[in-house]
Design a protein around this motif. Sequence first.
Motif, PDB file in Angstrom:
ATOM      1  N   GLU A 224      32.741  19.771 -17.802  1.00 41.50           N
ATOM      2  CA  GLU A 224      33.813  19.653 -18.791  1.00 41.50           C
ATOM      3  C   GLU A 224      35.040  20.486 -18.422  1.00 41.50           C
ATOM      4  O   GLU A 224      35.988  20.592 -19.202  1.00 41.50           O
ATOM      5  CB  GLU A 224      33.284  20.064 -20.171  1.00 41.50           C
ATOM      6  CG  GLU A 224      32.183  19.126 -20.645  1.00 41.50           C
ATOM      7  CD  GLU A 224      31.337  19.729 -21.754  1.00 41.50           C
ATOM      8  OE1 GLU A 224      31.646  20.836 -22.228  1.00 41.50           O
ATOM      9  OE2 GLU A 224      30.348  19.080 -22.128  1.00 41.50           O
ATOM     10  N   GLY A 225      35.019  21.094 -17.248  1.00 43.65           N
ATOM     11  CA  GLY A 225      36.147  21.893 -16.797  1.00 43.65           C
ATOM     12  C   GLY A 225      36.141  23.327 -17.289  1.00 43.65           C
ATOM     13  O   GLY A 225      37.106  24.062 -17.069  1.00 43.65           O
ATOM     14  N   ASN A 226      35.057  23.757 -17.940  1.00 45.20           N
ATOM     15  CA  ASN A 226      34.946  25.145 -18.401  1.00 45.20           C
ATOM     16  C   ASN A 226      34.737  26.070 -17.203  1.00 45.20           C
ATOM     17  O   ASN A 226      33.884  25.808 -16.349  1.00 45.20           O
ATOM     18  CB  ASN A 226      33.771  25.315 -19.358  1.00 45.20           C
ATOM     19  CG  ASN A 226      33.941  24.504 -20.605  1.00 45.20           C
ATOM     20  OD1 ASN A 226      34.967  24.564 -21.267  1.00 45.20           O
ATOM     21  ND2 ASN A 226      32.928  23.703 -20.929  1.00 45.20           N
ATOM     22  N   LEU A 227      35.501  27.160 -17.141  1.00 48.15           N
ATOM     23  CA  LEU A 227      35.366  28.115 -16.056  1.00 48.15           C
ATOM     24  C   LEU A 227      34.024  28.837 -16.172  1.00 48.15           C
ATOM     25  O   LEU A 227      33.710  29.420 -17.206  1.00 48.15           O
ATOM     26  CB  LEU A 227      36.513  29.127 -16.097  1.00 48.15           C
ATOM     27  CG  LEU A 227      36.541  30.149 -14.968  1.00 48.15           C
ATOM     28  CD1 LEU A 227      36.743  29.471 -13.613  1.00 48.15           C
ATOM     29  CD2 LEU A 227      37.641  31.177 -15.217  1.00 48.15           C
ATOM     30  N   ILE A 228      33.250  28.793 -15.110  1.00 52.10           N
ATOM     31  CA  ILE A 228      31.953  29.469 -15.045  1.00 52.10           C
ATOM     32  C   ILE A 228      32.092  30.772 -14.256  1.00 52.10           C
ATOM     33  O   ILE A 228      31.641  31.822 -14.687  1.00 52.10           O
ATOM     34  CB  ILE A 228      30.883  28.561 -14.400  1.00 52.10           C
ATOM     35  CG1 ILE A 228      30.752  27.237 -15.172  1.00 52.10           C
ATOM     36  CG2 ILE A 228      29.544  29.286 -14.282  1.00 52.10           C
ATOM     37  CD1 ILE A 228      30.304  27.366 -16.616  1.00 52.10           C
ATOM     38  N   SER A 229      32.717  30.684 -13.079  1.00 50.81           N
ATOM     39  CA  SER A 229      32.906  31.862 -12.221  1.00 50.81           C
ATOM     40  C   SER A 229      34.189  31.698 -11.426  1.00 50.81           C
ATOM     41  O   SER A 229      34.647  30.586 -11.169  1.00 50.81           O
ATOM     42  CB  SER A 229      31.738  32.019 -11.242  1.00 50.81           C
ATOM     43  OG  SER A 229      30.519  32.222 -11.925  1.00 50.81           O
ATOM     44  N   ILE A 230      34.741  32.830 -11.014  1.00 47.83           N
ATOM     45  CA  ILE A 230      35.901  32.838 -10.131  1.00 47.83           C
ATOM     46  C   ILE A 230      35.562  33.778  -8.978  1.00 47.83           C
ATOM     47  O   ILE A 230      34.952  34.829  -9.186  1.00 47.83           O
ATOM     48  CB  ILE A 230      37.192  33.268 -10.875  1.00 47.83           C
ATOM     49  CG1 ILE A 230      38.428  33.016 -10.046  1.00 47.83           C
ATOM     50  CG2 ILE A 230      37.127  34.685 -11.354  1.00 47.83           C
ATOM     51  CD1 ILE A 230      38.919  31.611 -10.052  1.00 47.83           C
TER      52      ILE A 230
END
Length: 139
Positions: free
Chosen positions: A121-127
């Motif tokens: 869904e395009g939710n940021l999990i990690s960077i």
Amino acid sequence: MDKEQILKGMNERSENTLMETLDIEYVDLGKDYLTAKMPVGSKVHQPFGQLHGGATAALAETVASTASYFFLEDKNQLVNGIELTINHVKSKREGEVFATARNIHKGRTTQLWEVEIVDEEGNLISICKMTSIVLEKRK
């Protein structure tokens, strides 16, 4: 060679590696990025049933290292990851995550890559940020 053939070749080179173990698959390639996906399930969970940070880091380093080599102009060189930093901002239990590597700095001897890992869904999990070193291939 078209994009689909390149991605197919990248995926074939993953046989009998950690990438195959984690079911990492390269899925998209552009002029300045590479994207891979990894399924999230018990195979990559930590004991509390969430995506393991180490599996996420392996995905990030995989896509950044592959991009770092793919975008080299001189194929007599190779790259090695020398530093990886990652921040996990959201947990994930099931589904898939997508890691996209983009170059921040492309020097003669070092490269810096940013990898954004998102869910379906395009939710940021990690960077993540990964530094790689460019070396001459040994004969």
